[in-house]
Design a protein around this motif. Structure first.
Motif, PDB file in Angstrom:
ATOM      1  N   LYS A   1       0.808  -1.221   0.000  1.00 14.43           N
ATOM      2  CA  LYS A   1       0.000   0.000   0.000  1.00 14.43           C
ATOM      3  C   LYS A   1       0.843   1.274   0.000  1.00 14.43           C
ATOM      4  O   LYS A   1       0.389   2.320   0.451  1.00 14.43           O
ATOM      5  CB  LYS A   1      -0.928   0.006   1.217  1.00 14.43           C
ATOM      6  CG  LYS A   1      -2.051  -1.024   1.133  1.00 14.43           C
ATOM      7  CD  LYS A   1      -2.953  -0.922   2.342  1.00 14.43           C
ATOM      8  CE  LYS A   1      -4.220  -1.737   2.189  1.00 14.43           C
ATOM      9  NZ  LYS A   1      -3.961  -3.181   2.293  1.00 14.43           N
ATOM     10  N   GLY A   2       2.077   1.194  -0.445  1.00 14.43           N
ATOM     11  CA  GLY A   2       2.860   2.412  -0.527  1.00 14.43           C
ATOM     12  C   GLY A   2       4.310   2.253  -0.108  1.00 14.43           C
ATOM     13  O   GLY A   2       5.130   3.118  -0.364  1.00 14.43           O
ATOM     14  N   ALA A   3       4.631   1.141   0.528  1.00  9.88           N
ATOM     15  CA  ALA A   3       6.014   0.922   0.969  1.00  9.88           C
ATOM     16  C   ALA A   3       6.883   0.511  -0.220  1.00  9.88           C
ATOM     17  O   ALA A   3       6.380   0.240  -1.312  1.00  9.88           O
ATOM     18  CB  ALA A   3       6.047  -0.161   2.034  1.00  9.88           C
ATOM     19  N   THR A   4       8.192   0.473   0.022  1.00  6.30           N
ATOM     20  CA  THR A   4       9.126  -0.046  -0.977  1.00  6.30           C
ATOM     21  C   THR A   4       9.633  -1.392  -0.487  1.00  6.30           C
ATOM     22  O   THR A   4      10.083  -1.506   0.646  1.00  6.30           O
ATOM     23  CB  THR A   4      10.318   0.917  -1.153  1.00  6.30           C
ATOM     24  OG1 THR A   4       9.794   2.187  -1.525  1.00  6.30           O
ATOM     25  CG2 THR A   4      11.279   0.424  -2.208  1.00  6.30           C
TER      26      THR A   4
ATOM     27  N   MET B   1      -1.507  -5.448  -5.338  1.00  2.80           N
ATOM     28  CA  MET B   1      -0.697  -4.295  -4.908  1.00  2.80           C
ATOM     29  C   MET B   1      -1.434  -2.999  -5.249  1.00  2.80           C
ATOM     30  O   MET B   1      -2.013  -2.869  -6.332  1.00  2.80           O
ATOM     31  CB  MET B   1       0.638  -4.366  -5.647  1.00  2.80           C
ATOM     32  CG  MET B   1       1.561  -3.211  -5.419  1.00  2.80           C
ATOM     33  SD  MET B   1       3.113  -3.602  -6.245  1.00  2.80           S
ATOM     34  CE  MET B   1       3.969  -2.071  -6.093  1.00  2.80           C
ATOM     35  N   GLN B   2      -1.445  -2.068  -4.312  1.00  8.37           N
ATOM     36  CA  GLN B   2      -2.244  -0.856  -4.511  1.00  8.37           C
ATOM     37  C   GLN B   2      -1.427   0.413  -4.700  1.00  8.37           C
ATOM     38  O   GLN B   2      -1.906   1.406  -5.240  1.00  8.37           O
ATOM     39  CB  GLN B   2      -3.201  -0.688  -3.325  1.00  8.37           C
ATOM     40  CG  GLN B   2      -4.296  -1.732  -3.345  1.00  8.37           C
ATOM     41  CD  GLN B   2      -4.703  -2.149  -1.962  1.00  8.37           C
ATOM     42  OE1 GLN B   2      -5.119  -1.340  -1.167  1.00  8.37           O
ATOM     43  NE2 GLN B   2      -4.548  -3.436  -1.676  1.00  8.37           N
ATOM     44  N   GLN B   3      -0.203   0.392  -4.211  1.00  6.24           N
ATOM     45  CA  GLN B   3       0.638   1.578  -4.314  1.00  6.24           C
ATOM     46  C   GLN B   3       2.037   1.155  -3.892  1.00  6.24           C
ATOM     47  O   GLN B   3       2.208   0.172  -3.182  1.00  6.24           O
ATOM     48  CB  GLN B   3       0.109   2.650  -3.357  1.00  6.24           C
ATOM     49  CG  GLN B   3       0.467   4.068  -3.754  1.00  6.24           C
ATOM     50  CD  GLN B   3      -0.026   5.070  -2.725  1.00  6.24           C
ATOM     51  OE1 GLN B   3      -1.034   4.840  -2.069  1.00  6.24           O
ATOM     52  NE2 GLN B   3       0.675   6.170  -2.569  1.00  6.24           N
ATOM     53  N   GLY B   4       3.046   1.918  -4.292  1.00  4.73           N
ATOM     54  CA  GLY B   4       4.387   1.626  -3.832  1.00  4.73           C
ATOM     55  C   GLY B   4       5.251   1.029  -4.914  1.00  4.73           C
ATOM     56  O   GLY B   4       4.924   1.100  -6.104  1.00  4.73           O
ATOM     57  N   CYS B   5       6.342   0.417  -4.477  1.00  8.05           N
ATOM     58  CA  CYS B   5       7.356  -0.041  -5.420  1.00  8.05           C
ATOM     59  C   CYS B   5       7.967  -1.339  -4.916  1.00  8.05           C
ATOM     60  O   CYS B   5       8.247  -1.488  -3.728  1.00  8.05           O
ATOM     61  CB  CYS B   5       8.424   1.057  -5.524  1.00  8.05           C
ATOM     62  SG  CYS B   5       9.842   0.585  -6.487  1.00  8.05           S
ATOM     63  N   MET B   6       8.121  -2.272  -5.829  1.00  9.71           N
ATOM     64  CA  MET B   6       8.741  -3.538  -5.461  1.00  9.71           C
ATOM     65  C   MET B   6       9.886  -3.794  -6.428  1.00  9.71           C
ATOM     66  O   MET B   6       9.686  -3.743  -7.651  1.00  9.71           O
ATOM     67  CB  MET B   6       7.689  -4.639  -5.544  1.00  9.71           C
ATOM     68  CG  MET B   6       8.170  -5.985  -5.102  1.00  9.71           C
ATOM     69  SD  MET B   6       6.728  -7.052  -4.829  1.00  9.71           S
ATOM     70  CE  MET B   6       7.354  -8.546  -5.536  1.00  9.71           C
ATOM     71  N   ILE B   7      11.074  -4.024  -5.887  1.00 11.31           N
ATOM     72  CA  ILE B   7      12.254  -4.249  -6.723  1.00 11.31           C
ATOM     73  C   ILE B   7      12.789  -5.646  -6.441  1.00 11.31           C
ATOM     74  O   ILE B   7      13.120  -5.967  -5.292  1.00 11.31           O
ATOM     75  CB  ILE B   7      13.347  -3.199  -6.427  1.00 11.31           C
ATOM     76  CG1 ILE B   7      12.798  -1.787  -6.659  1.00 11.31           C
ATOM     77  CG2 ILE B   7      14.572  -3.453  -7.298  1.00 11.31           C
ATOM     78  CD1 ILE B   7      13.703  -0.681  -6.141  1.00 11.31           C
TER      79      ILE B   7
ATOM     80  N   ILE C   1      -3.309  -6.270  -9.783  1.00  9.45           N
ATOM     81  CA  ILE C   1      -2.635  -5.077  -9.248  1.00  9.45           C
ATOM     82  C   ILE C   1      -3.468  -3.836  -9.592  1.00  9.45           C
ATOM     83  O   ILE C   1      -4.151  -3.794 -10.614  1.00  9.45           O
ATOM     84  CB  ILE C   1      -1.206  -4.995  -9.850  1.00  9.45           C
ATOM     85  CG1 ILE C   1      -0.463  -3.743  -9.395  1.00  9.45           C
ATOM     86  CG2 ILE C   1      -1.235  -5.059 -11.357  1.00  9.45           C
ATOM     87  CD1 ILE C   1       0.945  -3.652  -9.952  1.00  9.45           C
ATOM     88  N   TYR C   2      -3.451  -2.836  -8.720  1.00 11.18           N
ATOM     89  CA  TYR C   2      -4.158  -1.578  -8.969  1.00 11.18           C
ATOM     90  C   TYR C   2      -3.193  -0.496  -9.458  1.00 11.18           C
ATOM     91  O   TYR C   2      -3.366   0.087 -10.506  1.00 11.18           O
ATOM     92  CB  TYR C   2      -4.818  -1.070  -7.686  1.00 11.18           C
ATOM     93  CG  TYR C   2      -5.952  -1.915  -7.166  1.00 11.18           C
ATOM     94  CD1 TYR C   2      -7.259  -1.529  -7.374  1.00 11.18           C
ATOM     95  CD2 TYR C   2      -5.711  -3.076  -6.453  1.00 11.18           C
ATOM     96  CE1 TYR C   2      -8.313  -2.284  -6.883  1.00 11.18           C
ATOM     97  CE2 TYR C   2      -6.758  -3.835  -5.961  1.00 11.18           C
ATOM     98  CZ  TYR C   2      -8.055  -3.438  -6.180  1.00 11.18           C
ATOM     99  OH  TYR C   2      -9.081  -4.173  -5.684  1.00 11.18           O
ATOM    100  N   GLU C   3      -2.209  -0.194  -8.617  1.00 11.60           N
ATOM    101  CA  GLU C   3      -1.248   0.873  -8.939  1.00 11.60           C
ATOM    102  C   GLU C   3       0.134   0.421  -8.486  1.00 11.60           C
ATOM    103  O   GLU C   3       0.301  -0.633  -7.906  1.00 11.60           O
ATOM    104  CB  GLU C   3      -1.626   2.166  -8.190  1.00 11.60           C
ATOM    105  CG  GLU C   3      -2.935   2.801  -8.635  1.00 11.60           C
ATOM    106  CD  GLU C   3      -2.841   3.527  -9.974  1.00 11.60           C
ATOM    107  OE1 GLU C   3      -1.721   3.694 -10.486  1.00 11.60           O
ATOM    108  OE2 GLU C   3      -3.898   3.911 -10.500  1.00 11.60           O
ATOM    109  N   GLY C   4       1.117   1.280  -8.681  1.00  8.36           N
ATOM    110  CA  GLY C   4       2.468   0.978  -8.252  1.00  8.36           C
ATOM    111  C   GLY C   4       3.251   0.305  -9.365  1.00  8.36           C
ATOM    112  O   GLY C   4       2.717   0.070 -10.458  1.00  8.36           O
ATOM    113  N   ALA C   5       4.523   0.032  -9.088  1.00  7.99           N
ATOM    114  CA  ALA C   5       5.367  -0.571 -10.108  1.00  7.99           C
ATOM    115  C   ALA C   5       6.221  -1.675  -9.504  1.00  7.99           C
ATOM    116  O   ALA C   5       6.628  -1.599  -8.353  1.00  7.99           O
ATOM    117  CB  ALA C   5       6.262   0.496 -10.730  1.00  7.99           C
ATOM    118  N   ILE C   6       6.479  -2.701 -10.319  1.00  4.17           N
ATOM    119  CA  ILE C   6       7.329  -3.808  -9.907  1.00  4.17           C
ATOM    120  C   ILE C   6       8.473  -3.906 -10.899  1.00  4.17           C
ATOM    121  O   ILE C   6       8.239  -3.879 -12.119  1.00  4.17           O
ATOM    122  CB  ILE C   6       6.533  -5.124  -9.894  1.00  4.17           C
ATOM    123  CG1 ILE C   6       5.346  -5.008  -8.932  1.00  4.17           C
ATOM    124  CG2 ILE C   6       7.410  -6.303  -9.498  1.00  4.17           C
ATOM    125  CD1 ILE C   6       4.118  -5.662  -9.428  1.00  4.17           C
TER     126      ILE C   6
END
Lengths: 232, 327
Positions: free
Chosen positions: A128-131, A146-152, A165-170
């Motif tokens: 929800k917004g964390a990385t 996933m709703q917000q945030g970034c996953m690397i 997924i809703y928003e954010g980037a992976i």
């Protein structure tokens, strides 16, 4: 029970209940004293629900929900961790020097969770917004809803990545087994590479060593239509 | 939540530790399952001997059971154990007709429950703590090549000894399961149509019967478990043990946990990592891993090589389509 080293308190978990450990941590956090936990022995719910700034170093593997429901904390775990590390984290840093089991960073709102190893299934579920940074691989169904945030993810991603997924980037540096419903690959741009370089340099990882791919929401299924049933 | 655990040794010198190792491994899992505890232990036996464990909570004319058995086969031992009997028979000259034995028990002694039967397998289970179970049946002294254990938190059926794990469906076959079977009723209906008799209302019993049914169709354990991944819907991580193997199966969603501990001496499987720390000979250099979603792992006592299979395969058996056709 605890010996004082300048600026750091050492707590041996062996003969304490989890509630006692967490109460001690909360008290120390209110005084701004950094802490080292010895012999965590894979115990669940360590450093949970701490809402004041504290630095905690945990010497050994932890169980479920480590650092969960916390705000403004700084945890380093020298060992593996169980399910749902940093669940619902609001802000702060959690670094795992080892592997993480399922649901790493589940529904984390803010802050940064770094797994310097592999993460299991459903990593970053409902983020929800964390990385979330994983230096190794992530398992099945990661970034689900996933709703917000970034996953690397520097390594490979298991099947059904970013389903619904809703928003954010992976960002995935290795192979993606398969994408879930309504997820799509997007071309990497300069801003993306800058972000990756910035985030990964802290761990001496060079983003350019990996062939990063970006996954975002295709937004085809934002509004339910019966004719799209087959796409779910 | 439930707790599952299993141990399989790579060195026969360690067989003597089975009872104590299994207790240490399963005890921390009581937090996941406080209702009951059970173990399936594969201990040394003479090749022509068969062990039968009978259990009853009510009064039983045990002498008549003994007489009937003596008329069929050579009975070596008929020991009182808890509120049941542990029987050893010699099948050198005359094999026991298991179907007839079960039929006889059902008709004349309906209060008797067949806990386990096999050359190696002994099942002990009871409502309450692991410590009580191990004390009551002196399981700490048990030796054997492998064994599985379970702590139960009941979600699907009543809390009693019969509904506790492990479940058995054939000689030397038993199973411990953590999870829920979503298509239990269809599965049960399918198996009952194949003349399989269910003894409890526990969904895990259906898995044990399904595996037996598959094995009877001529499938290997590996194939049976691959078919199972396609036919059985729900959340499950389970261990199934046979006379020389332990298999670990995790559903396609990896919904239920399992951790594997591997050293040159042994392999241990438990729901949670912390269980391994209480092993008496815990090795900090052990390889710790988790099974993947839809993964099957099989270890065997005579060949310690591990075999792993993945799930990405379509159903080969009729059950999948049968279930759809009948839904």
């Amino acid at each position: 029970m605890h010996q004082t080293i300048p600026q750091q308190i050492v707590i041996d978990c062996t003969n304490l209940t989890t509630r006692e450990i967490n109460q001690k941590l909360k008290a120390l956090a209110s005084e701004g004293i950094s802490t080292k936990l010895l012999n965590p022995a894979g115990r669940h719910n360590l450093a949970v629900g701490i809402t004041q700034n504290i630095i905690i170093s945990i010497a050994g593997p932890v169980g479920y929900y480590c650092g969960g429901l916390s705000d403004n904390i700084n945890i380093e775990v020298f060992g593996d961790c169980g399910w749902s590390v940093g669940e619902n984290l609001m802000s702060g840093n959690i670094t795992i020097h080892g592997n993480a089991s399922a649901n790493a960073a589940a529904s984390a709102h803010g802050g940064k969770i770094c797994i310097l190893g592999n993460a299991g299934p459903r990593a970053g579920i409902s983020l929800k917004g964390a990385t979330l940074i994983v230096s190794g691989n992530v398992g099945y169904g990661s970034a689900f809803m996933m709703q917000q945030g970034c996953m690397i993810v520097c390594g490979d991603a298991g099947a059904n990545l970013a389903d619904s997924i809703y928003e954010g980037a992976i960002f995935v540096g290795g192979e993606i087994n398969s994408l879930g419903a309504d997820a799509k690959l997007e071309l990497m741009n300069d801003t993306d590479w800058q972000l990756l370089e910035q985030e990964l340099s802290a761990f001496n990882i060079s983003a350019r060593d990996y062939n990063f791919k970006k996954v975002i929401c295709a937004k085809r299924l934002y509004h339910f239509k019966a004719k799209d049933w087959g796409n779910y | 939540m439930c707790g599952i655990a299993g141990i399989i040794y790579r060195q026969p010198e360690l067989y003597k530790n089975l009872g104590i190792d299994l207790l240490q491994l399963i005890q921390p899992l009581e937090t996941r399952g406080p209702d009951s505890c059970g173990v399936g232990i594969y201990s040394n036996s003479v090749s022509h001997n068969v062990k039968i464990l009978l259990f009853a909570t009510e009064q039983v004319a045990w002498e008549e059971v003994k007489k009937w058995l003596q008329n069929q086969v050579q009975v070596i031992k008929f020991d009182v154990i808890g509120s049941g009997r542990r029987i050893i028979i010699d099948t050198t000259n005359q094999a026991l007709d298991l179907a007839e034995f079960k039929h006889h028990l059902a008709t004349h002694f309906p209060q008797i429950h067949l806990m386990s039967i096999g050359h190696l397998l002994e099942i002990y289970k009871e409502v309450g703590t692991a410590e009580n179970l191990f004390q009551k049946y002196q399981l700490k002294d048990f030796s054997g090549s492998h064994g599985i254990g379970h702590t139960r938190m009941a979600t699907e059926s009543v809390v009693d000894t019969y509904h506790s794990h492990p479940f058995t469906s054939a000689p030397d076959l038993c199973l411990v399961h953590n999870g829920q079977i979503s298509n239990y009723y269809k599965l049960r209906f399918f198996l009952e149509k194949k003349s399989i008799e269910f003894e409890t209302n526990n969904d895990s019993e259906a898995i044990a019967h399904y595996i037996r049914y598959q094995l009877l169709q001529g499938f290997s354990l590996e194939q049976a478990l691959q078919n199972l991944l396609n036919d059985i819907d729900g959340t499950y991580t389970f261990l199934v043990a046979t006379s020389d193997k332990i298999a670990l199966v995790r559903d396609k969603f990896a919904a239920k946990p399992a951790v594997i501990y591997e050293t040159p001496e042994m392999i241990a499987i438990a729901s949670e990592y912390r269980c391994f720390l209480s092993l008496p000979h815990y090795n900090p250099n052990a390889k710790i891993s988790e099974p993947d979603a839809g993964e099957i792992k099989i270890w065997s006592t005579n060949n310690t090589q591990q075999r792993t299979f993945s799930n990405q395969r379509d159903s080969v058996l009729t059950l999948g389509s049968w279930l759809i056709a009948n839904s």
